[in-house]
Design a protein around this motif. Structure first.
Motif, PDB file in Angstrom:
ATOM      1  N   ILE A  93      22.539 -33.166  18.468  1.00 20.19           N
ATOM      2  CA  ILE A  93      22.422 -32.748  17.070  1.00 20.19           C
ATOM      3  C   ILE A  93      23.798 -32.457  16.474  1.00 20.19           C
ATOM      4  N   THR A  94      24.015 -32.936  15.266  1.00 20.49           N
ATOM      5  CA  THR A  94      25.278 -32.722  14.559  1.00 20.49           C
ATOM      6  C   THR A  94      25.057 -31.816  13.356  1.00 20.49           C
ATOM      7  N   VAL A  95      25.904 -30.810  13.229  1.00 16.54           N
ATOM      8  CA  VAL A  95      25.945 -29.957  12.026  1.00 16.54           C
ATOM      9  C   VAL A  95      27.282 -30.187  11.350  1.00 16.54           C
ATOM     10  N   LYS A  96      27.241 -30.549  10.069  1.00 18.50           N
ATOM     11  CA  LYS A  96      28.464 -30.859   9.323  1.00 18.50           C
ATOM     12  C   LYS A  96      28.528 -30.015   8.060  1.00 18.50           C
ATOM     13  N   PRO A  97      29.582 -29.207   7.886  1.00 15.97           N
ATOM     14  CA  PRO A  97      29.720 -28.408   6.660  1.00 15.97           C
ATOM     15  C   PRO A  97      29.763 -29.287   5.417  1.00 15.97           C
ATOM     16  N   MET A  98      29.093 -28.837   4.370  1.00 17.19           N
ATOM     17  CA  MET A  98      29.030 -29.572   3.106  1.00 17.19           C
ATOM     18  C   MET A  98      29.348 -28.619   1.952  1.00 17.19           C
ATOM     19  N   PRO A  99      29.653 -29.164   0.761  1.00 19.57           N
ATOM     20  CA  PRO A  99      29.906 -28.296  -0.402  1.00 19.57           C
ATOM     21  C   PRO A  99      28.661 -27.515  -0.813  1.00 19.57           C
ATOM     22  N   TRP A 100      28.895 -26.517  -1.665  1.00 19.46           N
ATOM     23  CA  TRP A 100      27.825 -25.726  -2.268  1.00 19.46           C
ATOM     24  C   TRP A 100      26.998 -24.969  -1.226  1.00 19.46           C
ATOM     25  N   LYS A 101      27.674 -24.443  -0.202  1.00 16.22           N
ATOM     26  CA  LYS A 101      27.028 -23.618   0.813  1.00 16.22           C
ATOM     27  C   LYS A 101      25.854 -24.335   1.464  1.00 16.22           C
ATOM     28  N   LYS A 102      26.088 -25.584   1.807  1.00 19.49           N
ATOM     29  CA  LYS A 102      25.088 -26.383   2.507  1.00 19.49           C
ATOM     30  C   LYS A 102      25.700 -26.931   3.794  1.00 19.49           C
ATOM     31  N   PHE A 103      24.836 -27.410   4.678  1.00 23.75           N
ATOM     32  CA  PHE A 103      25.330 -28.140   5.841  1.00 23.75           C
ATOM     33  C   PHE A 103      24.415 -29.328   6.115  1.00 23.75           C
ATOM     34  N   GLY A 104      25.050 -30.399   6.632  1.00 30.22           N
ATOM     35  CA  GLY A 104      24.293 -31.574   7.003  1.00 30.22           C
ATOM     36  C   GLY A 104      23.767 -31.438   8.417  1.00 30.22           C
ATOM     37  N   LEU A 105      22.533 -31.912   8.612  1.00 29.40           N
ATOM     38  CA  LEU A 105      21.874 -31.820   9.905  1.00 29.40           C
ATOM     39  C   LEU A 105      21.394 -33.218  10.276  1.00 29.40           C
ATOM     40  N   SER A 106      21.854 -33.741  11.422  1.00 27.40           N
ATOM     41  CA  SER A 106      21.485 -35.108  11.798  1.00 27.40           C
ATOM     42  C   SER A 106      21.459 -35.259  13.306  1.00 27.40           C
ATOM     43  N   SER A 107      20.896 -36.363  13.760  1.00 27.38           N
ATOM     44  CA  SER A 107      20.874 -36.730  15.179  1.00 27.38           C
ATOM     45  C   SER A 107      20.780 -38.240  15.247  1.00 27.38           C
ATOM     46  N   PRO A 108      20.967 -38.840  16.432  1.00 23.57           N
ATOM     47  CA  PRO A 108      20.888 -40.302  16.534  1.00 23.57           C
ATOM     48  C   PRO A 108      19.556 -40.876  16.054  1.00 23.57           C
ATOM     49  N   ASP A 109      18.482 -40.093  16.160  1.00 24.31           N
ATOM     50  CA  ASP A 109      17.149 -40.577  15.766  1.00 24.31           C
ATOM     51  C   ASP A 109      16.671 -40.048  14.422  1.00 24.31           C
ATOM     52  N   GLN A 110      17.468 -39.210  13.780  1.00 27.93           N
ATOM     53  CA  GLN A 110      17.056 -38.615  12.507  1.00 27.93           C
ATOM     54  C   GLN A 110      18.174 -38.735  11.477  1.00 27.93           C
ATOM     55  N   GLU A 111      17.832 -39.176  10.284  1.00 27.99           N
ATOM     56  CA  GLU A 111      18.814 -39.269   9.215  1.00 27.99           C
ATOM     57  C   GLU A 111      19.258 -37.873   8.783  1.00 27.99           C
ATOM     58  N   GLU A 112      20.456 -37.813   8.227  1.00 20.61           N
ATOM     59  CA  GLU A 112      21.011 -36.523   7.807  1.00 20.61           C
ATOM     60  C   GLU A 112      20.218 -35.933   6.650  1.00 20.61           C
ATOM     61  N   ILE A 113      19.960 -34.649   6.749  1.00 24.61           N
ATOM     62  CA  ILE A 113      19.366 -33.905   5.639  1.00 24.61           C
ATOM     63  C   ILE A 113      20.302 -32.749   5.307  1.00 24.61           C
ATOM     64  N   LEU A 114      20.218 -32.252   4.086  1.00 29.09           N
ATOM     65  CA  LEU A 114      21.059 -31.133   3.662  1.00 29.09           C
ATOM     66  C   LEU A 114      20.253 -29.847   3.677  1.00 29.09           C
ATOM     67  N   ILE A 115      20.849 -28.816   4.262  1.00 33.70           N
ATOM     68  CA  ILE A 115      20.200 -27.519   4.408  1.00 33.70           C
ATOM     69  C   ILE A 115      21.036 -26.461   3.698  1.00 33.70           C
ATOM     70  N   ASN A 116      20.390 -25.610   2.922  1.00 33.94           N
ATOM     71  CA  ASN A 116      21.078 -24.498   2.274  1.00 33.94           C
ATOM     72  C   ASN A 116      21.323 -23.373   3.276  1.00 33.94           C
ATOM     73  N   LEU A 117      22.525 -22.814   3.241  1.00 34.61           N
ATOM     74  CA  LEU A 117      22.776 -21.622   4.043  1.00 34.61           C
ATOM     75  C   LEU A 117      21.924 -20.468   3.500  1.00 34.61           C
ATOM     76  N   PRO A 118      21.353 -19.663   4.381  1.00 32.41           N
ATOM     77  CA  PRO A 118      20.511 -18.561   3.903  1.00 32.41           C
ATOM     78  C   PRO A 118      21.335 -17.466   3.227  1.00 32.41           C
ATOM     79  N   GLU A 119      20.670 -16.723   2.353  1.00 37.34           N
ATOM     80  CA  GLU A 119      21.319 -15.558   1.761  1.00 37.34           C
ATOM     81  C   GLU A 119      21.341 -14.438   2.796  1.00 37.34           C
TER      82      GLU A 119
END
Length: 296
Positions: free
Chosen positions: A106-132
């Motif tokens: 599993i890969t976690v990649k920091p993204m703008p606007w307090k989000k991070f990308g979440l992906s794996s070889p079998d799953q396309e990347e999705i964007l997740i909001n950091l919790p408050e």
């Protein structure tokens, strides 16, 4: 496919060694005298952090070495080693790749606007909001300040973790409650020496280091004799080298090769070859790729 299998089991080996070292090495109350004389041995070739505990590495050009791990401010957010954790909401236990090896993919990649990308070889990347980070929603995980990352992240994990395991989720860990973190340093010449006797070479990523150092005159396994290491503004003390042994040079390499082959054949971590050294931060500071590396 064979190379990918080797990489996955190799990262399990690295994660297992690091966890074992952490469990064995208690925080020392002894005050050590920092050396005044240093010997330049090479440069920092690459710098890695693992934002998801036991997940894929995230390579950075510079970072702050703290007692609680590497820190890098990216897109306005301070990311640390193991900022994101897999946990069981029923037991409130943190899970690792020793229990679920697929976490290694599993890969976690920091993204703008307090989000991070979440992906794996079998799953396309999705964007997740950091919790408050508010007290009312903090998880009741012992000795940690953690917040759940939401249902979308949990659904992603449920597609990857074996179907018989249900309910695992992701959380964000802010490290305001934490114990000292150890760093893993590998000498490039040690890896190259090991590879000369392997049918399929392995990269440094196989062993999941934070610091990958190179110097033309560094001998294979020499890092095991270093008591102190200085990179950039940070100073580290060697906490744990490879197990003491009478073998040196070629004999040491042969022993590590046999252990590595045994691990790959049996798909296990027992008796795995330890490559590199484990360091504790003694003086916090900024490090950059290509910084001179000094030892004592």
């Amino acid at each position: 496919m064979k190379t990918q299998t080797i990489y996955v089991f190799g990262t399990i080996v690295g994660a297992g060694i690091l966890y074992a070292a952490y469990k064995k090495l208690k925080v020392r109350e002894i005050v050590y005298e920092i050396p005044t004389k240093w010997r330049a041995i090479g440069k920092l070739q690459s710098l890695h952090m693992h934002i998801l505990k036991n997940g894929q590495e995230y390579e950075i050009r510079e970072g702050v070495c703290t007692k609680y791990g590497l820190v890098k401010k990216i897109n306005g957010v301070e990311w640390r080693d193991q900022s994101i954790l897999v946990y069981d909401p029923k037991s409130m236990e943190i899970k690792s790749s020793q229990q679920y090896p697929v976490i290694l993919t599993i890969t976690v990649k920091p993204m703008p606007w307090k989000k991070f990308g979440l992906s794996s070889p079998d799953q396309e990347e999705i964007l997740i909001n950091l919790p408050e980070l508010i007290e009312q929603t903090k998880l009741n995980i012992p000795n940690k300040n953690c917040w759940d990352c939401g249902d979308e992240a949990a659904n992603f994990i449920s597609k990857i973790i074996p179907k018989q395991i249900e309910g695992l989720r992701l959380c964000y860990h802010d490290y305001s409650k934490s114990t000292n973190t150890i760093y893993h340093l590998i000498n490039k010449n040690s890896v190259e020496t090991l590879n000369k006797q392997l049918e399929i070479p392995v990269s440094e990523h196989y062993f999941r280091p934070n610091f990958f150092v190179f110097g033309h005159h560094i001998q294979p396994w020499e890092e095991e004799s270093w008591k102190w290491v200085k990179i950039g503004a940070a100073v580290f003390k060697n906490l744990k080298s490879c197990e003491k042994s009478k073998e040196v040079g070629d004999e040491k390499t042969k022993k590590k090769v046999e252990l590595l082959k045994m691990n790959k054949k049996n798909h296990c971590c027992d008796g795995c070859p330890e490559v590199g050294i484990y360091l504790e931060t003694y003086i916090e500071g900024i490090v950059h790729v290509h910084d001179q590396v000094f030892v004592n």
